[in-house]
Enzyme design. Structure first.
Site, PDB file in Angstrom:
ATOM      1  N   SER A 117      40.061  49.349  46.122  1.00 56.42           N
ATOM      2  CA  SER A 117      39.065  48.578  45.439  1.00 56.42           C
ATOM      3  C   SER A 117      38.050  48.219  46.396  1.00 56.42           C
ATOM      4  O   SER A 117      38.292  47.347  47.296  1.00 56.42           O
ATOM      5  CB  SER A 117      39.541  47.455  44.644  1.00 56.42           C
ATOM      6  N   HIS A 122      38.368  52.683  43.189  1.00 58.23           N
ATOM      7  CA  HIS A 122      38.166  51.664  42.278  1.00 58.23           C
ATOM      8  C   HIS A 122      37.089  50.808  42.265  1.00 58.23           C
ATOM      9  O   HIS A 122      36.907  50.147  43.219  1.00 58.23           O
ATOM     10  CB  HIS A 122      39.582  50.862  42.346  1.00 58.23           C
ATOM     11  N   ASP A 146      35.413  47.312  40.636  1.00 64.63           N
ATOM     12  CA  ASP A 146      35.596  46.274  39.587  1.00 64.63           C
ATOM     13  C   ASP A 146      34.443  45.751  39.209  1.00 64.63           C
ATOM     14  O   ASP A 146      33.636  44.979  40.005  1.00 64.63           O
ATOM     15  CB  ASP A 146      36.260  45.306  40.555  1.00 64.63           C
ATOM     16  N   MET A 156      32.586  42.895  37.062  1.00 66.70           N
ATOM     17  CA  MET A 156      33.024  41.444  36.228  1.00 66.70           C
ATOM     18  C   MET A 156      31.686  40.935  35.865  1.00 66.70           C
ATOM     19  O   MET A 156      30.828  40.993  36.574  1.00 66.70           O
ATOM     20  CB  MET A 156      33.526  40.468  37.450  1.00 66.70           C
ATOM     21  N   HIS A 215      36.865  49.735  36.410  1.00 68.29           N
ATOM     22  CA  HIS A 215      37.629  48.807  35.736  1.00 68.29           C
ATOM     23  C   HIS A 215      36.648  47.776  35.216  1.00 68.29           C
ATOM     24  O   HIS A 215      35.997  47.041  35.752  1.00 68.29           O
ATOM     25  CB  HIS A 215      38.570  48.232  36.921  1.00 68.29           C
ATOM     26  N   MET A 267      35.685  44.811  33.651  1.00 70.73           N
ATOM     27  CA  MET A 267      36.223  43.176  33.097  1.00 70.73           C
ATOM     28  C   MET A 267      35.068  42.538  32.610  1.00 70.73           C
ATOM     29  O   MET A 267      34.367  41.408  32.936  1.00 70.73           O
ATOM     30  CB  MET A 267      36.904  42.412  34.291  1.00 70.73           C
ATOM     31  N   MET A 283      47.542  44.911  34.983  1.00 69.28           N
ATOM     32  CA  MET A 283      47.273  43.840  35.961  1.00 69.28           C
ATOM     33  C   MET A 283      48.389  42.908  36.546  1.00 69.28           C
ATOM     34  O   MET A 283      49.377  42.353  35.629  1.00 69.28           O
ATOM     35  CB  MET A 283      46.146  42.797  35.268  1.00 69.28           C
ATOM     36  N   ASP A 337      47.211  46.879  39.474  1.00 70.15           N
ATOM     37  CA  ASP A 337      46.206  46.480  40.095  1.00 70.15           C
ATOM     38  C   ASP A 337      46.229  44.795  40.572  1.00 70.15           C
ATOM     39  O   ASP A 337      46.657  44.123  39.270  1.00 70.15           O
ATOM     40  CB  ASP A 337      44.912  46.424  39.099  1.00 70.15           C
TER      41      ASP A 337
HETATM   42  C1  DX5 Z   1      41.012  41.828  40.273  1.00 71.72           C
HETATM   43  C2  DX5 Z   1      40.769  43.022  40.361  1.00 71.72           C
HETATM   44  C3  DX5 Z   1      41.336  43.816  41.533  1.00 71.72           C
HETATM   45  C4  DX5 Z   1      41.274  43.422  43.000  1.00 71.72           C
HETATM   46  C5  DX5 Z   1      42.428  43.654  43.741  1.00 71.72           C
HETATM   47  O1  DX5 Z   1      40.509  41.383  39.312  1.00 71.72           O
HETATM   48  O2  DX5 Z   1      40.757  43.993  39.347  1.00 71.72           O
HETATM   49  O3  DX5 Z   1      41.142  45.561  41.495  1.00 71.72           O
HETATM   50  O4  DX5 Z   1      40.056  43.804  43.596  1.00 71.72           O
HETATM   51  O5  DX5 Z   1      42.473  43.155  44.882  1.00 71.72           O
HETATM   52  P1  DX5 Z   1      43.614  42.787  45.604  1.00 71.72           P
HETATM   53  O6  DX5 Z   1      44.283  44.143  46.125  1.00 71.72           O
HETATM   54  O7  DX5 Z   1      42.952  42.305  46.943  1.00 71.72           O
HETATM   55  O8  DX5 Z   1      44.718  42.011  45.021  1.00 71.72           O
HETATM   56 ZN    ZN Z   2      40.779  46.220  39.388  1.00 70.14          ZN
END
Ligand code: DX5
Ligand code: ZN
Length: 216
Positions: free
Chosen positions: A8, A33, A35, A37, A66, A68, A137, A175
């Site tokens: 990620s 990956h 992320d 947000m 991903h 969010m 998750m 994840d």
């Molecule tokens: C959290 C993200 C994850 C995050 C994982 O909201 O969706 O993908 O980056 O991070 P680690 O591996 O540090 O838990």
């Molecule tokens: Zn993620």
């Protein structure tokens, strides 16, 4: 089915994002990956379409995006055009999930649904046949570096059995809080894809960490 590691880039050094992508290109990672947000669905804002466009330009790995965000339907075309190979939407925000999934498919992108830690696997029963992947998750979404929620192992096993009887090609991705210990157990429970952010990018040798995760 080969095991897939998806670093990620949320945990990457954004001052050197190009170099970080090059590192992933030269690694045994299966996906990158991304992320996304929005500060509404999750209490944090990360990056969006312009960054993904740039990552896509230099990436030699499929982009696992991903989302969010509260209204993914409004931006699916843009994320597909930006270079996403897989788009994950959250079950918790999709009131017409079947429509959203068909729309992602129509863009020629692989479909994936994500469940938050409190959302039971059983809600996927009537959509699982349409999915290429399910993302579980193992932390509450919003931040990297959180502690793994142990209940996830049970959910991976439940999902594995749902998939075996309905859509054996569907992948299970997990994840949050992935490291050598949690990763090994997740693979044993039936996970196919492990997302790893801080464990990879905070390690001394990210390339080797990705290689070791794949070997668990
Ligand atoms: C959290 C993200 C994850 C995050 C994982 O909201 O969706 O993908 O980056 O991070 P680690 O591996 O540090 O838990
Ligand atoms: Zn993620």
């Amino acid at each position: 089915m080969g095991r897939i590691i998806a670093p990620s880039i949320l945990a990457a050094d954004f001052n050197n994002l190009g170099k970080e992508i090059e590192m992933i290109n030269g690694s045994e990672a299966g996906y990158i990956h991304c992320d996304v947000m929005d500060g509404v669905f999750v209490p944090n804002i990360s990056f969006g379409i312009p960054v993904i466009q740039k990552v896509y330009k230099i990436s030699r790995k499929p982009l696992d995006v991903h989302l969010m965000i509260v209204n993914p339907d409004a931006l699916i075309v843009q994320f597909a055009e930006a270079g996403a190979s897989i788009i994950t939407v959250h079950y918790e925000v999709c009131t017409s999930l079947h429509r959203t999934i068909q729309f992602i498919k129509k863009q020629g992108v692989k479909t994936s649904v994500c469940l938050n830690p409190h959302t039971p696997v059983a809600v996927l029963e009537d959509i699982i046949a349409d999915l290429d992947m399910v993302l579980l998750m193992s932390v509450n979404p919003g931040f990297g570096g959180q502690v793994f929620i142990e209940n996830t192992y049970k959910k991976v096993r439940q999902l594995k059995s749902l998939i075996e009887s309905n859509n054996p090609d569907c992948l299970i991705e997990v994840d949050g809080g992935v490291n050598y210990e949690t990763g090994k157990k997740l693979f044993e429970c039936g996970a196919d894809v492990l997302v790893a952010g801080s464990f990879v990018f905070n390690s001394e040798n990210p390339l080797e960490t990705i290689r070791q995760l794949k070997l668990l």
